[in-house]
Write an enzyme that holds these catalytic residues in place. Structure first.
Site: not given
Length: 321
Positions: A194, A246
Site C-alpha cells: 500500500k 493499492k
C-alpha cells in the site's frame, strides 16, 4: 517473404471474443461501501454515497442482485465518537460493527462481506495507529488494537478482515487473535503493498478524515517497486489468505510482480482518485466513460489481479452480464 498478419484474429467481434486472453467476471469484483450514522453523497466521487444502516442493507442486496462478488465496508463515525486511540473501531456498538451485522442480516452468505481493519477513520488525528508524543506512529502497540478490531469485526459477521494500516507484523498478530477467539474460519486480506499515494484524496472526504500530517513513514514510497514485493512476501509468510496492491492502475508493475510469486489470490484496489478522474473527464465529454471503466479494470486483471476493488463494481457487473 511471407507477411505475418496478426490482424486476421481481429476481423470481427466474434473473432476477438474467441481469442480474448482476459475476461473480467462480476464475481471477482468487490464494491467498497461506506456506512455512517447518517447517509450523504460524496461530492468528489459522483455516484458514491455514505449509507446509514437501512441504506447499507439495501445497497448490499442490490450488489447481490448485480452479481458482485464482495463488499468492503468502511465505518464513518460521527466526530464526537472519535478519540486519539480510535476506540470505536473495536466497540461492539461501533458504526462499522453495526454495519457489518446489518449487511450479514440482509444478505447472509450470498456475498463475501469484508471489513477494513484500520484505525484512521476512528481517530481524532486521522492516523492508522497510536501516535506517540513525538508524532510517530507506534507500530507494536497499534497491533493490539488491530487484533481487537479484527475480532470485533469477525464477531459482527465479517467473512474477511482487511488490515490496511501497513503496520509491520499485523497479519501474524491478527491471525493469532482470530484463531484464539474462535474465528479460525475468518480470512485475512492483507493490504500488502500500500503506497503513500496522492490518489486517496476523495476517499478522505468520504470517510471525513481528520488526518494531521501524512502517512509516509508507514505507507510505501511510490518510487519503490521491489519494496512492494518484499512487503507482500512478508504478509504471505505471516499467513495472509489474500494479498492486495493499492492503488491499482498506476502500480500495475508491482501488481504483476506480486501475482507472479503469490500462492494465494491477489487483489488490487482501484482507488478513489482513479475513479474521480474518470468521472470528471466523462462528465465533460472528454472520454467514453463505459469504455474507460471497462478498459481500466481489464488492465488490472490482465496484470494479475484475481480480485478487483472498484467503485464501479456494481455498474460494471451489470454491463458484464
Amino acid at each position: 517473404m511471407v507477411t505475418v498478419r496478426p490482424r486476421r484474429l481481429r476481423t470481427t467481434p466474434a473473432m476477438r471474443r474467441l481469442v480474448r486472453e482476459v475476461e473480467v467476471r462480476p464475481s471477482q469484483l468487490v464494491l467498497p461501501m461506506f456506512v455512517a450514522e447518517q447517509s450523504g453523497d460524496v461530492s468528489s466521487m459522483p455516484g458514491v454515497s455514505r449509507h446509514d444502516l437501512d441504506g447499507v442493507r439495501f445497497a448490499a442486496e442490490s450488489a447481490v442482485r448485480a452479481g458482485v462478488g464482495g463488499l468492503m465496508l468502511f465505518g464513518v463515525p460521527d466526530d464526537e465518537d472519535k478519540d486519539p486511540f480510535g476506540s470505536q473501531a473495536w466497540a461492539e456498538d461501533g458504526i462499522l460493527q453495526r454495519g457489518i451485522a446489518a449487511v450479514r442480516d440482509a444478505v447472509g452468505d450470498e456475498i463475501v462481506v469484508m471489513a477494513d481493519t484500520c484505525l484512521d477513520e476512528f481517530t481524532t488525528h486521522g492516523h492508522c495507529g497510536f501516535v506517540l508524543e513525538d508524532g510517530k506512529v507506534d507500530n507494536d502497540s497499534t497491533l493490539t488494537a488491530y487484533v481487537e478490531m479484527a475480532v470485533a469485526q469477525a464477531a459482527a459477521g465479517a467473512h474477511v478482515v482487511a488490515p490496511s494500516g501497513m503496520m509491520d507484523g499485523q497479519v501474524a498478530r491478527i491471525r493469532e487473535g482470530l484463531d484464539s477467539g474462535g474465528f479460525d474460519d475468518v480470512a485475512i486480506l492483507a493490504y500488502a503493498a500500500k503506497y503513500a499515494s496522492a490518489f486517496y484524496g476523495p476517499f478522505r472526504e468520504a470517510v471525513d478524515s481528520t488526518l494531521q500530517g501524512d502517512r509516509k513513514t508507514y505507507q510505501q514510497d511510490p518510487a519503490n517497486r521491489r519494496e512492494g514485493l518484499r512487503e507482500a512476501r512478508l504478509d504471505l509468510a505471516e499467513g495472509a489468505d489474500l494479498v492486495m496492491v493499492k492503488p491499482a492502475g498506476y502500480y500495475l508493475d508491482v501488481l504483476a510482480d506480486v501475482a507472479a510469486v503469490s500462492e494465494v489470490p491477489v487483489a488490487a484496489y482501484q482507488v478513489s482518485g482513479e475513479y474521480a478522474m474518470v468521472e470528471a473527464a466523462a462528465e465533460r465529454g472528454w472520454v467514453d466513460r463505459r469504455r474507460i471503466v471497462e478498459e481500466s479494470v481489464t488492465a488490472i486483471v490482465r496484470a494479475g489481479a484475481d480480485v478487483v476493488l472498484t467503485y464501479w463494481a456494481q455498474e460494471l457487473a451489470g454491463w458484464l452480464k
